[in-house]
Design an enzyme around this catalytic site. Structure first.
Site, mmCIF file in Angstrom:
data_model
loop_
_atom_site.group_PDB
_atom_site.id
_atom_site.type_symbol
_atom_site.label_atom_id
_atom_site.label_comp_id
_atom_site.label_asym_id
_atom_site.label_seq_id
_atom_site.Cartn_x
_atom_site.Cartn_y
_atom_site.Cartn_z
ATOM 1 N N ASP A 1 0.850 -1.191 0.000
ATOM 2 C CA ASP A 1 0.000 0.000 0.000
ATOM 3 C C ASP A 1 0.885 1.241 0.000
ATOM 4 O O ASP A 1 2.087 1.154 0.236
ATOM 5 C CB ASP A 1 -0.973 0.002 1.179
ATOM 6 C CG ASP A 1 -0.280 -0.030 2.518
ATOM 7 O OD1 ASP A 1 0.595 0.820 2.768
ATOM 8 O OD2 ASP A 1 -0.606 -0.909 3.331
ATOM 9 N N LYS B 1 -4.794 0.427 -2.201
ATOM 10 C CA LYS B 1 -5.684 -0.409 -1.398
ATOM 11 C C LYS B 1 -6.624 0.462 -0.595
ATOM 12 O O LYS B 1 -6.369 1.634 -0.366
ATOM 13 C CB LYS B 1 -4.908 -1.340 -0.474
ATOM 14 C CG LYS B 1 -4.478 -0.712 0.831
ATOM 15 C CD LYS B 1 -3.990 -1.735 1.825
ATOM 16 C CE LYS B 1 -3.756 -1.054 3.155
ATOM 17 N NZ LYS B 1 -3.240 -1.895 4.165
ATOM 18 N N ARG C 1 -8.787 -0.064 3.064
ATOM 19 C CA ARG C 1 -9.101 -0.924 4.205
ATOM 20 C C ARG C 1 -10.590 -0.801 4.506
ATOM 21 O O ARG C 1 -11.089 0.269 4.808
ATOM 22 C CB ARG C 1 -8.271 -0.560 5.420
ATOM 23 C CG ARG C 1 -8.532 -1.481 6.607
ATOM 24 C CD ARG C 1 -7.475 -1.371 7.677
ATOM 25 N NE ARG C 1 -6.172 -1.815 7.249
ATOM 26 C CZ ARG C 1 -5.782 -3.093 7.170
ATOM 27 N NH1 ARG C 1 -6.633 -4.045 7.446
ATOM 28 N NH2 ARG C 1 -4.568 -3.403 6.807
ATOM 29 N N ASP D 1 6.778 -5.593 4.051
ATOM 30 C CA ASP D 1 5.766 -4.891 4.838
ATOM 31 C C ASP D 1 6.339 -4.669 6.230
ATOM 32 O O ASP D 1 7.143 -5.461 6.708
ATOM 33 C CB ASP D 1 4.472 -5.702 4.909
ATOM 34 C CG ASP D 1 3.242 -4.823 5.143
ATOM 35 O OD1 ASP D 1 3.414 -3.667 5.566
ATOM 36 O OD2 ASP D 1 2.131 -5.296 4.917
ATOM 37 N N GLY E 1 -2.589 -10.793 7.774
ATOM 38 C CA GLY E 1 -2.011 -11.216 6.504
ATOM 39 C C GLY E 1 -2.860 -10.835 5.302
ATOM 40 O O GLY E 1 -2.484 -11.096 4.164
ATOM 41 N N THR F 1 -3.532 -7.966 3.921
ATOM 42 C CA THR F 1 -2.908 -7.010 3.013
ATOM 43 C C THR F 1 -1.887 -7.714 2.122
ATOM 44 O O THR F 1 -1.864 -7.520 0.908
ATOM 45 C CB THR F 1 -2.231 -5.868 3.801
ATOM 46 O OG1 THR F 1 -3.226 -5.157 4.522
ATOM 47 C CG2 THR F 1 -1.488 -4.902 2.886
#
Length: 141
Positions: free
Chosen positions: A62, A85, A87, A118, A124, A126
């Protein structure tokens, strides 16, 4: 002087932080404090270069972690980008099918080995979503 006295009274002498973390940037001027940046770029370089990856590209899952990923890519001499992305909730993430470069332009990753760094992985979702987007873009591995 008041802040310095408070920090000394807490026994704060050394601070360890992620290299991209700005929380302690504001107190680095305090006398007696040693700020240590934690950086795993050397370990990443060794690990992935031993894998024999051809033309790897670092993709941030992201935009929020892109600055960290770009710094790593610059140190490693690799191209990089990020996935858009959104959320939806704590463990539900919706990825746009776009992979963008640092200028916000589409980044082609077809047949390239992709590394998805990340800074933290909770459920997990993402990372899994980012991997799916990379596969949609026909990434190599």
């Amino acid at each position: 002087d008041g802040i310095r006295d408070v920090e000394r009274s807490r026994g704060l002498g050394d601070v360890y932080k992620r290299q991209d973390s700005s929380y302690y940037e504001a107190i680095e001027y305090l006398e007696g404090l040693k700020i240590h940046n934690l950086n795993a770029i050397g370990l990443l370089r060794s690990y992935f270069m031993e894998k024999g990856l051809e033309e790897p590209v670092l993709i941030a899952p992201d935009a929020g972690i892109f600055a960290f990923v770009k710094g790593a890519a610059d140190e490693l001499g690799l191209p990089c980008g990020y996935i858009e992305k959104k959320r939806i909730s704590g463990d539900v993430v919706e990825h746009a099918p776009k992979i963008l470069d640092e200028k916000g332009k589409p980044l082609v990753i077809k047949d390239k080995d992709v590394i998805l760094p990340d800074d933290e992985i909770g459920s997990g979702s993402t990372t899994v979503g980012a991997a799916k987007v990379c596969k949609q873009h026909r990434a190599g591995h």
